[in-house]
Structure formats: C-alpha cells, structure tokens
Design an enzyme around this catalytic site. Structure first.
Site: not given
Ligand code: FAD
Length: 428
Positions: A8, A12, A34, A159, A358
């Site tokens: 991913g 994160g 990814s 969320c 946040c």
């Molecule tokens: P994501 O950012 O969703 O990353 C997941 C990654 O995994 C992506 O690159 C995807 O392509 C990859 N992936 C998925 N499936 C596979 C697979 N099978 N194989 C390989 N790769 C894969 N938090 C805050 O603190 N402040 C904010 O202002 C804020 N705003 C937000 C706004 C929105 C619209 C949303 C939805 C969330 C927000 N959040 C915020 C919450 C959180 O910070 C975000 O959701 C953040 O993007 C989460 O990070 P992540 O890395 O867990 O997931």
C-alpha cells in the site's frame, strides 16, 4: 539482508517506507507494492471535488520518487496474502517473498452494502481522488442548475470529518457563487449526535459543529441509516436512543455525497469473503497487538485504516473509530522501531500512542481537535475553531506533499501544530 515489503502506498504506506529507510537504514531491502503508480493526498479530496485543487496538484508519481531513496516499487498490487508462507501473490501472477510485511492497504469502500450508494449508483464520493475529480464535474453542473443536496456518513462509517468538511466547504463555495439560497442542504449521519466523530466527541465538537451548521443553514438528522439512494432522493431511517425506529425521511436530492462503510481490501479476504483467519477480523481489518504486530503472524505489522480498532462505545446505529493522520504516524513510528528490534534479534518494545489530532477544514473556518488518549476520559480533550484551521490545513497539505516528494521520514505537521499549541508530551 532482511526483505521488508510495505503493501500500500497511501499516507500510511509511504510514511512507513520512509520511516523504515530512516530507522532501519541499509540493513534491509525495502519494497513498496501498490496497485497504482500514484500517491495521492486523500485529505485534499474535498478541495478537488469543488475545484479548489486539481487532482494533479495532490498526486506524486511513485516509481522515480521512491527509486531516488533506494526503495523498490511495484504497482502490480497484491491479489492474495499467504502469511503462513511469508509471501504475496501479485496482480501479474508473480509471487513476492518477505521477511517482514507491513500492511497499509487502507479501506475497501463498501458502497455495495446500500442500494444505489456510490459513484456506480446515484451518489458521489470523495474518498478517492478519481471520485473527487468525477464529483467536480457533477459539482460544476450542479452549481449551474442547483437544487437540494444531502451529505453525510452512512451506518458503519468510521470517517466523519470529511463528511463535515465536504458539507461546509460546499456551503462556502455555493455562497461564493451566490447560489447557496437555491440549495436546501441536509446532513445525515449515523453518529448519535453532531460532532461525535466516532470518538464520543472531542472537547466541544458537539456545540461547535452544531453552531457552525445552524449558522450555515444546514439541517441534520443523527442516528440515521441510509436505506436507499435513488436518482431523485435519499431514503433515510432515523432511530431513537434505544434503537427503535423513530421516523422515515425521503430527502429530495439533486446531488449527494456519503462516506461509506469501510472494510478490508480483497486480498485480506478468504474464499468465503471473510477476513483471513488469524490475520484479520471478519470484516478484513488486520488484527494487531500493542506493538502493531499481528498476534498470529509475528513478522506482519499493519498501519493506517486497514487496522482493526474496536468502536469507542455502543451507539444506536453502528459507527466506527476514525484512523486519522496523526494516529497513523504514531503507528508508523512504532512499527519502524519494532521491525528494527526484530531484525536485531530483540522483541518489539514500541507502542503507538493512537491519539487523535485532526484538522477539519470548512473553507471559511474549521475545527481542530486533540484527543489524548483517543478513548474518553482523556488527559487532553480539546477542540478549537477558526479560519486559522483552514490555513493550517493548507500548510499541512504542502508539508506532507513535500515530505513525500523529498523522501523525508521526519515527524509530521500535526506534531508541529501540537508544539505550537504547547502540547508536547504525546508519548505513552
Ligand atoms: P490509503 O490512503 O487509502 O492508502 C491505501 C493504499 O493501499 C493506496 O495506495 C492503495 O492504492 C493501496 N492498495 C489498496 N489495495 C491494494 C492492494 N490489493 N495491493 C496493493 N496496494 C493496495 N485524516 C486526517 O488526519 N486528516 C484529514 O484531513 C483527513 N481527511 C480525510 C479525507 C478523506 C476524504 C478521507 C477518506 C479520509 C481522511 N482522513 C484524514 C483519514 C485518513 O488519514 C486517510 O483515510 C488516509 O488516506 C489513510 O491512509 P492509509 O494509508 O491507511 O490508506
């Protein structure tokens, strides 16, 4: 040399890869897998949806960026996890072995759980940059020919911040365009009250958000389940505190946007559609211990939205716990050190703080909150409101994108904001 795979490349995964490069150094071979070549800064999606940003402004092309820092990259995506065999099956059919795996796959968006929900149905989304771009096309058409609008977060959502952000940013944009008077707006949420945020509220978020919404003519329905979305309306059931049905609403809507429920992505699921036994809970979220490590597969860690965290309290309509940027950073920091310890033959020692910090931007204002710890009662339980939050969030976006482009694993902007607020001690 140890092989570490980060699965991913969102907030994160990218933070994790840089943290590992900085903490573990050259003792490990680091690969990011990814399912796309692009990182996008999810918190900016609400701005993309109303045209305040273009998608290209918040995207980073990963192959060359990661290559500069000696991190290998594949965009083949994982189709299957085989944790007992220490390997992944990738989308191109190949297999990838690892010594340590960090899962950072974010959420799968469960639009299919509600009839008509999602971009394939009759509602819009801002959860992915592509959805936000599509939303922007609809937004321009809507502003030219406005009508009633419904915004919110459905049952099981975790969320809530972005739903409030979108409603209030939309309000600000409509006022700028002088068509707000043509848009009756209703906010529909599974939260038991406005400002609960899946966290039992933080500081004064209930009063602040209610007041902001009253001031901006946004009506609301809480304890709500979305039953169905059609081309013309959103059908909503409102519940009493004891869980009994209170009222049914059919809300006319020319445009609507909902945050859906989240679940684990496909490769976390077994053949029966349940999370992989030992690795995940039934909904496909990764189980972790106090050190962010899976209790069954002790060389597997997880960070971000894909991690299983139980709700803070029982509510009439189910709501989840948000996993926000600061909390994710704390997971990343702990995992970096714990993997280093394991490579050196020691046991993991670092626990993430899992505090919530946040910034929710409303275009012409905003609400910031700090919850230490995340679950009440808290040592710090603070929320503040003002235009400064909008400015801080713009700064956060620029800071984070610079961090991604420059390969830096340094502490995030929200830690800087905390220091400015005089809240420095965030360690457990
Ligand atoms: P994501 O950012 O969703 O990353 C997941 C990654 O995994 C992506 O690159 C995807 O392509 C990859 N992936 C998925 N499936 C596979 C697979 N099978 N194989 C390989 N790769 C894969 N938090 C805050 O603190 N402040 C904010 O202002 C804020 N705003 C937000 C706004 C929105 C619209 C949303 C939805 C969330 C927000 N959040 C915020 C919450 C959180 O910070 C975000 O959701 C953040 O993007 C989460 O990070 P992540 O890395 O867990 O997931």
């Amino acid at each position: 040399m140890s092989r570490i795979v980060v699965l991913g490349a969102g907030i994160g995964g990218i933070a994790m890869a840089y943290e590992l490069r900085s903490v573990v150094g050259r003792k490990a071979d680091i690969t990011v897998v990814s399912n796309t070549e692009w990182f996008h800064f999810v918190p900016s999606n609400p701005w993309v949806s109303v045209g305040w940003r273009e998608a290209k402004d918040i995207k980073v092309h990963l192959p060359e960026t990661l290559g500069k820092y000696g991190i290998k990259f594949s965009a083949a995506g994982a189709t299957k996890l085989l944790p007992a065999e220490n390997k992944l099956v990738l989308g191109d059919g190949s297999e990838m072995e690892y010594d340590y795996l960090v899962i950072a796959t974010g959420p799968d968006l469960a639009f299919d759980e509600i009839e008509g929900l999602g971009p394939q149905g009759h509602s819009s989304s801002i959860c992915h940059v592509d959805h936000a771009e599509e939303m922007n096309r609809k937004w321009e058409a809507f502003c030219a020919d406005p009508g009633p609008m419904v915004v919110g977060a459905v049952q099981g959502a975790s969320c809530f911040g972005p739903a409030y952000e979108f409603a209030l940013i939309a309000n600000a944009d409509l006022r700028k365009r002088k068509v707000r008077d043509k848009v009756p707006m209703t906010f529909v949420t599974s939260e038991p009250y406005i400002g609960h945020l899946g966290l039992g509220g933080v500081g004064d978020t209930k009063s602040q958000l209610e007041s902001l919404m009253r001031d901006r003519d946004i009506k609301w329905i809480t304890n709500a389940k979305v039953e169905r979305v059609t081309e013309e309306a959103v059908e909503v059931v409102e519940f009493n505190e004891d869980g009994s049905e209170k009222k049914r609403h059919t809300l006319p809507s020319k445009l609507n946007m909902f945050i859906p429920g989240f679940r684990g992505v496909n490769c976390m699921m077994d053949e029966t559609g349940k999370g992989i036994e030992g690795l995940c809970n039934p909904r496909g979220f990764v189980l972790v211990d106090d050190y962010q490590r899976n209790p069954t597969f002790k060389n597997v860690y997880a960070v971000g939205v894909c991690v299983a965290i139980p709700p803070v309290e029982q509510t009439p309509v189910p709501v989840g716990v948000p996993k926000t940027g600061y909390m994710i950073e704390s997971m990343v920091a702990a995992v970096g050190r714990n993997i280093l310890h394991q490579i050196e033959g020691r046991e993991p020692t670092d626990r993430p703080t899992l505090n919530a910090v946040c910034l929710a931007d409303f275009g012409d204002s905003g609400v910031a909150f700090v919850a230490l710890p995340q679950i009440p009662p808290r040592n710090v339980n603070w929320s503040g409101e003002g235009y400064w939050v909008h400015l801080a969030k713009v700064g956060f976006e620029k800071y984070f994108l610079r961090k991604v482009r420059s390969g830096s694993g340094e502490p995030g902007y929200e830690r800087v904001v905390l220091k400015a607020l005089g809240i420095e001690r965030l360690k457990n």
